[in-house]
Structures are given as C-alpha cells and as structure tokens.
Scaffold this active site. Structure first.
Site, PDB file in Angstrom:
ATOM      1  CG  ASN A 122      -8.750  -9.044  -5.368  1.00 56.51           C
ATOM      2  OD1 ASN A 122      -7.956  -9.619  -4.416  1.00 56.51           O
ATOM      3  ND2 ASN A 122      -8.249  -8.363  -6.402  1.00 56.51           N
ATOM      4  CG  HIS A 153      -5.562  -7.767 -10.077  1.00 57.08           C
ATOM      5  ND1 HIS A 153      -5.062  -6.530  -9.891  1.00 57.08           N
ATOM      6  CD2 HIS A 153      -6.895  -7.952  -9.602  1.00 57.08           C
ATOM      7  CE1 HIS A 153      -6.132  -5.820  -9.431  1.00 57.08           C
ATOM      8  NE2 HIS A 153      -7.088  -6.552  -9.221  1.00 57.08           N
ATOM      9  CB  SER A 168     -15.522   1.371  -9.024  1.00 58.84           C
ATOM     10  OG  SER A 168     -14.180   1.627  -8.853  1.00 58.84           O
TER      11      SER A 168
HETATM   12  P1  PGA Z   1     -12.260  -2.535  -6.788  1.00 58.40           P
HETATM   13  O1  PGA Z   1     -11.326  -3.445  -7.234  1.00 58.40           O
HETATM   14  O2  PGA Z   1     -13.723  -3.055  -6.704  1.00 58.40           O
HETATM   15  O3  PGA Z   1     -11.802  -1.999  -5.437  1.00 58.40           O
HETATM   16  O4  PGA Z   1     -12.320  -1.254  -8.000  1.00 58.40           O
HETATM   17  C1  PGA Z   1     -11.724  -4.580  -8.157  1.00 58.40           C
HETATM   18  C2  PGA Z   1     -10.290  -5.419  -8.439  1.00 58.40           C
HETATM   19  O5  PGA Z   1      -9.272  -4.901  -8.537  1.00 58.40           O
HETATM   20  O6  PGA Z   1     -10.585  -6.678  -8.550  1.00 58.40           O
END
Ligand code: PGA
Length: 270
Positions: free
Chosen positions: A22, A114, A230
């Site tokens: 994403n 989301h 993350s």
């Molecule tokens: P991140 O985002 O891996 O930067 O934590 C995940 C997401 O929002 O789908």
C-alpha cells in the site's frame, strides 16, 4: 498485549498467500516508476515466488504508467486501488473514481475500510458497505481492512471492535465469492508506528477472525487473512509462521523493492 506463546492453528485448509504494498500518497511519479521497474526486474530475474501472490496499490494518478511498466516486464504483480466510490457507475461524484473505471484501467482489487479512510474521511460501516458492494458488483476483489485503535486495545475491546466491523457486513459475507475477498487485520496503533503486533497477538486475532468468518459461512474458512501494521523484512518471518496469517498488507516497507520482496519471500516459504 497477550504474553501467550502458544499458537494453535484454527484450520488446516490451504489459503492463498498475498503480500500487498500500500503505497498510500507516497512516491512521486519518477520514484513510483523506478520502484516498479526494480520490483519487476527482481521478480523476473531473481526472486521466484511459487505460493505468494504480489500486488501493489500506487496512487490512482500513477496507475496507468505503473501498469504499462508491469506489462512490459511481464511481472506478475496485480494492481490495487486504494479506494473507490460508493457507486460502480460513472456519474456526478466529484473527486471519486468508480469501480467500473478502475476495472477499465486494469485494476483487480480495491482496499476498503483502511483506518486512514475511517479516520481522516470519517468512513463508517454504511459507506464501507456501499463501497464493498460497488466493488464486488464490477467483479473486482475487496481488500477489506479491520482493526482496533490503541485506546480500544488498552480497554480490552480489540476483539469486540473487530467483531463489530465484520458483523456489520454479514449479509455481504453470506454471498461473497471467496476469491474476491481478502481481509486485512491492521491494528491502528501498529500502522506506520514501527510497533508491530506480536506474532502471538496477531495470531490470536487472526484465529478468532477465521472462526468468526466460518460461523457466518463454512467456506469463509478459506479467506486469505493478512496482517498489516509495521511489517518489515525482519519481522515478516515470524508473522508468516503463524498458522492463520496468510500474508501482509505493507505500507512503509513496500516503498523499498528489496524489503517488499523479502517480505513476499517470507510468506512464500511459510
Ligand atoms: P505500515 O502501513 O506498514 O507503514 O505500518 C500498513 C498499512 O497502512 O496498510
């Protein structure tokens, strides 16, 4: 957070593994193009994936340029939109892009629900339901995000929140084509914070989610359940070992081709 270390599989069925990038509102066009070129080149020449499918969600503005690079390289990466309109058709919806238009552009999946849309754009379950229906009606697939905030987790409400987010759409789940459904559990406190859910906590939620889905309809046992929040190349292997985690929805780490493909490899061998 749970301190349990016991991970019990809730099913033995084989589900599709996915790693989905994403990109959010991130790369400039030039960076998006070079990232796609690097991903395509590595995928075609060095990183062979047998089990895990790959997809990326660039900004809609860059979609056609990215699609053309993927096609030229014959890279097996599917395209995902980050959002869609509440109607599948064309019409007077300033600023929106309908699922029909996304489909026409070669996009196969849409992220819906989301937490950034829920928070920044105040999207509620009614709107999410309209977007899911519009997407499914065109034949596109839905990457449906659920997850609790930090306050909700600390109040012991994580499971209730996620249950309510799923059960608000039981009518959709009763009839959905399972091949058009991916659910991403993304605890809001783990998104972009560097603070990942422990594999035990993530597995616990995924196991419960799978049980919940199976109670709605037995076939939903096969739903691909992704973890997001993350995910990095150094924590992907442990998450991938969890029996109910079928892949990852990756934000920050998907902006680096090597990291993204390492995460895909973790879920390919899991
Ligand atoms: P991140 O985002 O891996 O930067 O934590 C995940 C997401 O929002 O789908």
């Amino acid at each position: 957070m749970s301190t349990s270390t016991t991970i019990t599989p809730s099913t033995t069925a084989i589900r599709q593994h996915w790693v989905i990038g994403n990109w959010k509102m991130n790369p400039s066009l030039a960076t998006a193009k070079s990232l796609t070129e690097k991903l395509s080149e590595n995928l075609v020449k060095t990183t062979s994936l047998s089990r895990c499918k790959l997809a990326i969600a660039p900004t809609t503005l860059h979609m056609l340029a990215i699609k053309s690079i993927l096609e030229q390289a014959s890279a097996q990466i599917q395209l995902v939109a980050q959002d869609t309109a509440i109607t599948r058709n064309t019409g007077a919806f300033t600023g929106d892009i309908s699922a029909d238009l996304l489909k026409e552009a070669g996009i196969e999946w849409v992220i819906i629900g989301h937490s950034e849309r829920r928070t920044i754009h105040h999207e509620d379950e009614k709107l999410i339901s309209q977007k899911i229906r519009a997407t499914l009606d065109t034949g596109l697939g839905v990457i449906w995000c659920v997850g609790e905030t930090l306050e909700q987790r600390e109040a012991g409400q994580a499971m209730n929140v996620v249950t309510a987010q799923i059960q608000a759409h039981t009518d959709i789940l009763t009839n959905i084509d399972i091949n058009k459904l991916i659910i991403a559990y993304e605890p809001v406190w783990a998104i972009g914070t560097g603070r990942t859910a422990s594999p035990e906590d993530a597995q616990q939620m995924h196991g419960s989610l799978r049980q919940m889905l199976t109670q709605i309809r037995a076939e939903l046992n096969q739903t691909s359940l992704l973890y997001g929040g993350s995910v990095k190349s150094d924590n992907a292997y442990l998450l991938a070992k969890c029996p109910d985690i079928d892949g990852a929805l990756v934000g920050g780490a998907s902006l680096d081709a090597d990291s993204f493909l390492q995460i895909a490899q973790a879920f390919d061998i899991a």
